[in-house]
Design a protein around this motif. Structure first.
Motif, PDB file in Angstrom:
ATOM      1  N   ASP A   1     -15.003  10.157  -1.629  1.00 41.55           N
ATOM      2  CA  ASP A   1     -14.478   8.919  -1.074  1.00 41.55           C
ATOM      3  C   ASP A   1     -15.581   8.194  -0.308  1.00 41.55           C
TER       4      ASP A   1
ATOM      5  N   GLU B   1     -11.093   3.857  -7.348  1.00 42.25           N
ATOM      6  CA  GLU B   1     -10.787   4.896  -8.344  1.00 42.25           C
ATOM      7  C   GLU B   1     -11.706   4.750  -9.561  1.00 42.25           C
TER       8      GLU B   1
ATOM      9  N   THR C   1      -7.430   1.356  -9.155  1.00 39.78           N
ATOM     10  CA  THR C   1      -8.037   0.569  -8.091  1.00 39.78           C
ATOM     11  C   THR C   1      -9.551   0.564  -8.267  1.00 39.78           C
TER      12      THR C   1
ATOM     13  N   ALA D   1       0.826  -1.200   0.000  1.00 37.03           N
ATOM     14  CA  ALA D   1       0.000   0.000   0.000  1.00 37.03           C
ATOM     15  C   ALA D   1       0.862   1.253   0.000  1.00 37.03           C
TER      16      ALA D   1
ATOM     17  N   GLY E   1      -6.072   8.709  -5.766  1.00 41.60           N
ATOM     18  CA  GLY E   1      -6.305   8.659  -4.339  1.00 41.60           C
ATOM     19  C   GLY E   1      -5.749   9.919  -3.751  1.00 41.60           C
TER      20      GLY E   1
ATOM     21  N   GLN F   1      -9.305  -1.151  -2.510  1.00 41.74           N
ATOM     22  CA  GLN F   1      -7.928  -0.801  -2.880  1.00 41.74           C
ATOM     23  C   GLN F   1      -7.291  -1.793  -3.847  1.00 41.74           C
TER      24      GLN F   1
END
Lengths: 294, 342, 254
Positions: free
Chosen positions: C131, C99, C96, B332, B340, C148
């Motif tokens: 989010d 995303e 991801t 990660a 992100g 993720q």
């Protein structure tokens, strides 16, 4: 009128050289979707080989020409085998392949610079017969040779691609390499063969170039290659008649620009034509339109 | 303030401190004369090339489109900046920053003019058309009076001189740092996400409500802006503009920096731009063989690491620290892929 | 049937002389679940492409809430409220899961390019909000734990679901699903059908579904449109359609 005709014919002569080189770009692109930036340097290699055989080794012209063609074909195959095949068979990103081609181009230029020096070398006269006069029009021998040879080469290539067994394999591989492989076609051989033919044509182009502009430089392949590539795209990359058409258009456009506008602006005109054609017909004049299916 | 914001703020602060420390160290080395003028110039050149590579990475790495005319934008910026500082009555410490902004804006205008038609094409065709535009810019610059024709432009006021060898460093350094930050931040904003989505699948992006034309142009113009600023820097770094130096080969050089480092990885662009600037200088004594060696290395890297040295990996300081302290899973921490809010 | 949300009015398209779709008329009501079926090559996906702006119709037009959608590009169609999935999954493979969903929220986000590049407060505020929303949407599909993961690493069934989640994230009123159950095993199919039922309830949207699995279409659709050779040959309830001789003929190849 005479000036115009002379310039047009000169343009066709120059265009023939572009066309021969463009064929190599076009064939390779058609089969492996690679802009082979090293192709321009094959012309340079071909030129030096002719020079070496004719002057240093003192061989007759015909042997030098055949030697150069064979040498370039071999070089093309070797380059494909060493620098490209691994990437081609592993489905690497296409841009990696492009950078590799650029790497090969830098390699060839610097290798020849080391061997022959960076100065221009002059080439002795090769084919010479007096200019032909039609009325008051004088046509240089090199122009006639260029046009005749390029047309013959195109016909030969057309027959090779459309009539021979290997040509069928080439067309199949370019359509769908995976399916061709399943049909028992050795795609590796086919790709290698394509490189060989393309490079051999570049060698012929090199001979014509040396005959027309008797000078050799290790970096000569850069601009010559770029222009020939533009010709290939202009005509429709992947198409044999397209490459020829693109070559002639480019040669004539260059020749006209030189005599009627300014010799400084030839490159701008060449690339301007390219841009206009791509915007109006993105796949080139004779290219096939492909649309992504949703 | 949420926890994630605190973390981001802390990470920005740490990075900022490090950047300032690095600058202080370099500035000291150069201004005190610890390193000579040659190395001072080299440091500035590294910064300029990093800026260029990072800008091209926005188009080639993030948007995933091949561009072969990036040097053209550099040339536009170089002329815009140099012509302004030459004609301006302001002191160079004022006119140069203004010139740099103008360079970026002018180049961005060219980006729009070229991008609108060119971005209708994709892949190799886009590459070829940008090549065409890049060459036309150069040839035209070669033939205009205002640009000095084939002789180019000379007598551009140098920012670094004998009295002030570190004059160029703050500009080059902080512009490179800003370019890096901006492209990181861009790639991790909604706009960058849209651009990455287009790279991944244009049709799906369109079907997700992304105006693909707009976002492609956005990335293209942003890259042109940054390249223009870098061009302005470069003109004042050398003191002359020779249009022949901004040709297809220069575009390829920048492209190689991006691809070698790993397309889409800003870290990769920074590292390979630095190495590819310093290494040729270091190998100057082997001048005959150095380009030969360079080409062989290039081919080998592509053959054995087709996605570039770093692939899409991004170095992240907080991630690395966390890995060493064992607070975070390595997967990660390191491999930031698309976005992100970080 | 309640008021029509989506209306196709005499829709037709010709490809180089070949009529791929002719005179396609349909009205999809609010909250309705309609099946679009027909033999292979009947023109189902072409109709989807017409309804989503991928193709511009050569005849007729599409109306959403009574407004003509003529000349709109796919992304404008999405903005207007028509979203879709694809027969061959099209995800943003290297992004991801979360995303992928966030991309589709983009059109509802407002912060400027500078706000994003300079990390202004508007950036943080909106990104936080998105989010949360993206996670919420993933929760509906039981995919929150996968947020993720890289999209390409998901199992096939999950990829299909993610594509639907992404389409929903656009805030569409009408969802067009192109063979959502293709390649799924019976368990996955059942799970997917439950998910479709859930989202219809929860988001109050209309759905058009292309599907080959007849038993499935019969089970969940309220109304079915059958096409063959680019033309409607029958419409009606599942029971009506199943007994229609034309439909039986088309499927048996008469």
């Amino acid at each position: 009128m005479n000036v115009f005709m002379t310039q047009t014919l000169n343009g066709l002569g120059l265009g023939s050289i572009y066309a021969l080189i463009a064929l190599g770009y076009s064939m390779v692109y058609g089969i492996v979707k690679l802009i082979n930036f090293a192709h321009g340097d094959i012309i340079m290699v071909g030129g030096y080989v002719v020079l070496l055989m004719m002057v240093t080794m003192g061989l007759p012209l015909w042997m030098a020409v055949i030697g150069s063609v064979l040498f370039c074909a071999l070089a093309g195959v070797l380059i494909e085998r060493i620098a490209y095949r691994r990437l081609l068979n592993h489905g690497a990103p296409r841009i990696s392949l492009l950078i590799t081609a650029i790497g090969v181009s830098i390699f060839l230029q610097n290798l020849f610079q080391l061997i022959f020096g960076s100065d221009a070398k002059s080439v002795p006269q090769m084919f010479a017969f007096p200019p032909i006069a039609i009325g008051s029009l004088q046509i240089a021998s090199s122009t006639i040779i260029n046009i005749v040879v390029s047309v013959l080469m195109m016909i030969g290539l057309h027959l090779l691609v459309n009539k021979s067994r290997m040509g069928k394999a080439m067309r199949a591989t370019s359509e769908d390499a995976g399916a061709a492989m399943l049909m028992g076609i050795n795609t590796n051989h086919t790709v290698a063969f394509t490189f060989a033919v393309g490079s051999a044509l570049a060698a012929v182009g090199a001979v014509l170039y040396c005959n027309t502009y008797p000078q050799l430089k290790p970096v000569m392949g850069n601009l010559l290659g770029l222009k020939a590539f533009v010709a290939a795209v202009l005509g429709g990359i992947g198409s044999i008649p397209g490459a020829m058409l693109g070559g002639y258009i480019l040669g004539v456009a260059e020749s006209w620009t030189k005599s009627y506008i300014s010799s400084n602006l030839t490159d701008a005109v060449v690339f301007g034509i390219l841009i206009v054609v791509l915007l109006l017909k993105p796949t080139g004049l004779l290219g096939k339109n492909v649309k992504e299916k949703v | 303030m949420k926890n994630s914001h605190k973390k981001a703020a802390a990470s920005y602060a740490v990075n900022l401190v490090l950047v300032l420390l690095l600058f202080a160290a370099l500035y000291f080395l150069v201004s005190s004369g610890t390193v000579n003028r040659y190395y001072a110039d080299l440091i500035s050149l590294v910064c300029i090339n990093v800026t260029l590579a990072v800008s091209l990475n926005l188009v080639t790495g993030v948007l995933g489109q091949l561009v072969l005319g990036h040097a053209g934008f550099m040339l536009v910026g170089a002329y815009a900046c140099a012509l302004f500082t030459k004609s301006s009555a302001l002191p160079i410490s004022v006119s140069f920053p203004i010139g740099l902004v103008l360079a970026g804006l002018m180049s961005a205008v060219f980006g729009v003019v070229i991008g609108v038609p060119a971005l209708r094409l994709r892949g190799d065709y886009l590459a070829i058309i940008t090549l065409g535009f890049g060459e036309i810019i150069r040839v035209v610059a070669n033939n205009l009076k205002i640009t000095g024709g084939a002789m180019g432009l000379s007598g551009i006021q140098a920012i670094a001189n004998r009295k002030n060898p570190a004059g160029m460093l703050p500009y080059a350094f902080f512009i490179a740092a800003a370019a890096i930050f901006i492209s990181f931040a861009f790639a991790r904003s909604r706009h960058g996400r849209a651009v990455i989505a287009i790279r991944e699948d244009e049709i799906a992006a369109e079907a997700s409500g992304i105006n693909t034309t707009y976002y492609k142009l956005l990335a293209f113009v942003l890259a042109a802006f940054i390249a223009g600023v870098a061009g302005g820097l470069y003109a004042h770094h050398l003191g002359v503009i020779d249009p022949a130096k901004y040709d297809f080969n220069r575009s390829v050089e920048i492209l190689i920096m991006v691809v070698l480092g790993g397309m889409g990885s800003i870290t990769g662009s920074v590292i390979s731009a630095s190495v590819l600037t310093v290494l040729p200088e270091a190998l100057r004594s082997f001048s005959n063989y150095r380009m030969l060696a360079y080409s062989i290395v290039l081919i080998c890297v592509m053959l054995f690491r087709p996605t570039g040295l770093l692939g899409k990996y991004e170095f992240s300081l907080s991630g690395t620290v966390a890995r060493f302290t064992g607070k975070k899973k390595p997967a990660a921490a390191g491999g930031v892929k698309g976005g992100g809010a970080q | 049937m309640s008021k029509a949300v989506l209306k196709a009015d005499h829709l037709g398209i010709t490809f180089g002389g070949l009529k791929a779709v002719t005179d396609f008329n349909a009205e999809i009501g609010e909250h309705e679940l309609v099946g679009l079926i027909g033999p292979n090559g009947a023109g189902k996906t072409t109709i989807f492409n017409l309804l989503t702006g991928v193709y511009q119709p050569t005849e007729g037009s599409v109306y959403l809430d009574g407004k003509s959608m003529a000349g709109k590009k796919p992304h404008q169609m999405v903005k207007a409220g028509i979203a879709r999935t694809f027969q061959n999954i099209r995800l943003f493979k290297d992004m991801t899961v979360i995303e992928n969903v966030k991309v589709a929220f983009n059109q509802h986000m407002k912060y400027s390019v500078f706000g994003g590049m300079l990390r202004l407060p508007s950036f943080w505020k909106e990104e936080d909000g998105i989010d949360g929303k993206a996670r919420e949407l993933l929760r509906v599909f039981n995919m929150e734990d996968l947020a993720q993961n890289t999209a390409k690493n998901l199992p096939y069934g999950q990829q299909r679901k993610l594509e639907i989640a992404r389409a929903l994230a656009t805030g569409a009123k009408v969802l067009l699903l192109d063979e959502p159950a293709a390649g799924m095993n019976p368990t996955e199919t059942m799970e997917l059908m439950n998910a479709i039922a859930t989202i219809r309830e929860r988001f109050g949207i209309s759905i058009i579904l292309i599907e080959h699995d007849m038993s499935l279409v019969m089970k969940i659709c309220e109304r079915i449109i059958v096409i063959d050779y680019g033309q409607i040959i029958a419409t009606g309830t599942p029971a009506e359609v199943a007994n229609n001789p034309k439909v039986i003929g088309a499927y048996l190849g008469e």
